[in-house]
Design an enzyme around this catalytic site. Structure first.
Site, PDB file in Angstrom:
ATOM      1  N   GLU A  42     -12.496  24.652 -41.834  1.00  0.00           N
ATOM      2  CA  GLU A  42     -12.886  25.268 -40.271  1.00  0.00           C
ATOM      3  C   GLU A  42     -12.716  24.090 -39.341  1.00  0.00           C
ATOM      4  OE1 GLU A  42     -13.775  28.155 -39.566  1.00  0.00           O
ATOM      5  OE2 GLU A  42     -14.751  29.048 -41.272  1.00  0.00           O
ATOM      6  N   GLU A  49     -10.015  40.271 -35.883  1.00  0.00           N
ATOM      7  CA  GLU A  49      -8.832  40.721 -36.725  1.00  0.00           C
ATOM      8  C   GLU A  49      -8.338  41.942 -36.578  1.00  0.00           C
ATOM      9  OE1 GLU A  49     -10.884  37.240 -38.624  1.00  0.00           O
ATOM     10  OE2 GLU A  49     -11.881  39.369 -37.949  1.00  0.00           O
ATOM     11  N   ASP A  87      -7.106  35.526 -47.360  1.00  0.00           N
ATOM     12  CA  ASP A  87      -6.319  35.702 -46.274  1.00  0.00           C
ATOM     13  C   ASP A  87      -5.120  34.853 -45.805  1.00  0.00           C
ATOM     14  OD1 ASP A  87      -8.506  34.134 -45.388  1.00  0.00           O
ATOM     15  OD2 ASP A  87      -9.211  35.731 -44.130  1.00  0.00           O
ATOM     16  N   ARG A 104      -9.960  25.157 -36.027  1.00  0.00           N
ATOM     17  CA  ARG A 104     -10.579  25.061 -34.870  1.00  0.00           C
ATOM     18  C   ARG A 104     -10.595  24.030 -33.963  1.00  0.00           C
ATOM     19  NH1 ARG A 104     -16.293  28.845 -35.605  1.00  0.00           N
ATOM     20  NH2 ARG A 104     -15.900  29.591 -37.479  1.00  0.00           N
TER      21      ARG A 104
END
Length: 457
Positions: free
Chosen positions: A80, A347, A213, A84
């Site tokens: 993360e 998404e 993903d 980010r």
């Protein structure tokens, strides 16, 4: 919508990671290690810049310059923080040219490097920014690291090596790729769990939704970002997608194409909202696919976009649930109460945008406009935007969180969907999995240390 989300955060949550728009105060989760790192500021910067909100951008820049400090005793998610923070800082640097963003990105990357100190070089999920001690999530199968997490470092780390000339970042991510290439893959599929101590797969669970993903996304984007010279990444992507199509992609009785999840030898006929990004990925990877299958992959992208639109359309709020089933007569709807929520996720809109760029079929803008109106109607509150707990209820309750990715991704993709193609063109930019644009590296004859395949042939 961006102004409302940002101004509310500025007023009620400034410096906190995220915002509670109903309680009108700061919010944080364990991925940021209970520290005030201003995640929303870093995540939103490039969206503000792209939208021409330069005053707001300047406010964010000043906060980062004065307050963003990584020498704190906090345990953070490597994944993360990479997508980010490092992604956000690098994008802000490339868009604005402000050196400070690059300096901060490199400082932070140095703090993440100790996470790779494992017997295999597969990084831990979490690392303490002060001590450098790493560990994995307690819930992960058999002490494993997660495919999507250690497989979603490549874009940012290659850029770090490109900008600093320090080969260590590049070497860390290439080591992961080499290790995976040597491993046996059940049915050609990559399981979601890999033990960083033993180098063995955890339980055989494969998904194009959460846990899997962005690993696949970054294989394709590594190739695009290298100006299509990293053919090893492209081949790995093509092989993985072929296995996924064979084992995970099915058509429902009602004719909807969906991506299931492989669990312990059988296919679960369930698709997560997170897996909806794959429609855009298939479209983005269509050009350059083997055996003249470009048309096939563009069509597959369109079918996934249609299925994900149905998951929105079959709810009361016209917002998609977290996960939806395809069995016993129920299709593209959530069955379990704990899968009926919408947390401002991007998404589906991301896939609309890619499909729009590649086809210019007006339905994608129409669908995006429906989603924008639904978010504005049901998620906007006086103190920002909140997720909702049940998209099938006409009287929904709020979760009281304005996620940083709402500003980084959802609103950026919506804005780009209604912008012309020459804003952030695909020839020049590749978006990381948090929608932070990084430039394509036209490296010519410059070879970075250890970057043997980034040469021009």
């Amino acid at each position: 919508m961006m102004k409302h989300a940002w101004d509310s955060y500025r007023q009620y949550g400034w410096g906190h990671n995220e915002l509670k728009p109903l309680a009108k105060k700061g919010h944080s989760t364990n991925i940021f290690g209970n520290s005030q790192l201003g995640a929303t500021i870093v995540d939103a910067l490039d969206t503000l810049y792209i939208m021409g909100l330069h005053e707001e951008f300047k406010d964010g820049q000043e906060w980062i310059e004065q307050n963003l400090d990584f020498s704190i005793n906090a345990e953070v998610s490597v994944f993360e923080v990479n997508i980010r923070f490092i992604g956000g800082l690098l994008a802000a640097y490339y868009l604005s040219g402000q050196e400070m963003f690059k300096v901060k990105a490199v400082q932070l990357a140095e703090k993440l490097i100790p996470a790779f100190n494992t017997p295999t070089g597969i990084p831990w999920a979490m690392v303490n920014l002060k001590s450098g001690v790493g560990r994995n999530w307690g819930w992960a199968s058999a002490g494993s690291s997660i495919l999507a997490e250690f497989g979603t470092l490549h874009m940012e780390f290659v850029h770090l090596t490109y900008l600093t000339g320090n080969p260590v970042y590049y070497q860390k991510v290439m080591h992961i790729r080499k290790l995976l290439a040597k491993m046996d893959r059940p049915n050609g599929l990559y399981p979601n769990y890999l033990n960083p101590r033993t180098g063995r797969w955890g339980q055989h669970h494969t998904s194009l939704g959460g846990l899997g993903d962005s690993f696949y996304e970054y294989l394709l984007k590594a190739w695009l970002m290298s100006d299509k010279t990293d053919t090893e990444a492209r081949k790995t992507y093509d092989d993985a997608i072929e296995a996924i199509e064979r084992h995970l992609i099915r058509k429902s009785n009602g004719g909807l194409t969906f991506i299931g999840e492989w669990k312990n030898g059988h296919l679960e006929r369930k698709m997560g909202h997170l897996a909806c990004f794959a429609g855009g990925m298939f479209a983005l990877g269509a050009d350059g696919s083997p055996d003249d299958k470009a048309g096939h992959y563009l069509q597959l992208g369109a079918e996934i976009a249609h299925t994900c639109h149905e998951s929105y359309d079959r709810t009361v709020l016209k917002l998609g649930p977290e996960a939806f089933k395809f069995d016993s007569g129920l299709e593209a709807v959530a069955v379990r109460q704990n899968e009926k929520y919408y947390i401002l996720r991007p998404e589906v809109i991301e896939t609309y945008w890619y499909m729009w760029r590649f086809t210019h079929d007006p339905k994608y803008r129409q669908w995006g406009w429906e989603a924008a109106q639904a978010i504005d109607k049901y998620c906007r509150v006086s103190g920002g935007f909140s997720g909702v707990k049940d998209v099938y209820s006409s009287n929904p309750t709020y979760d009281d969180v304005q996620q940083s990715f709402f500003l980084a991704e959802t609103l950026k993709y919506l804005y780009l969907l209604f912008s012309s193609d020459d804003l952030m063109p695909f020839e020049s930019w590749v978006f990381n999995t948090e929608a932070h644009p990084l430039p394509v590296l036209h490296l010519g004859n410059i070879t970075l240390p250890g970057m043997d395949f980034y040469r021009v042939c």
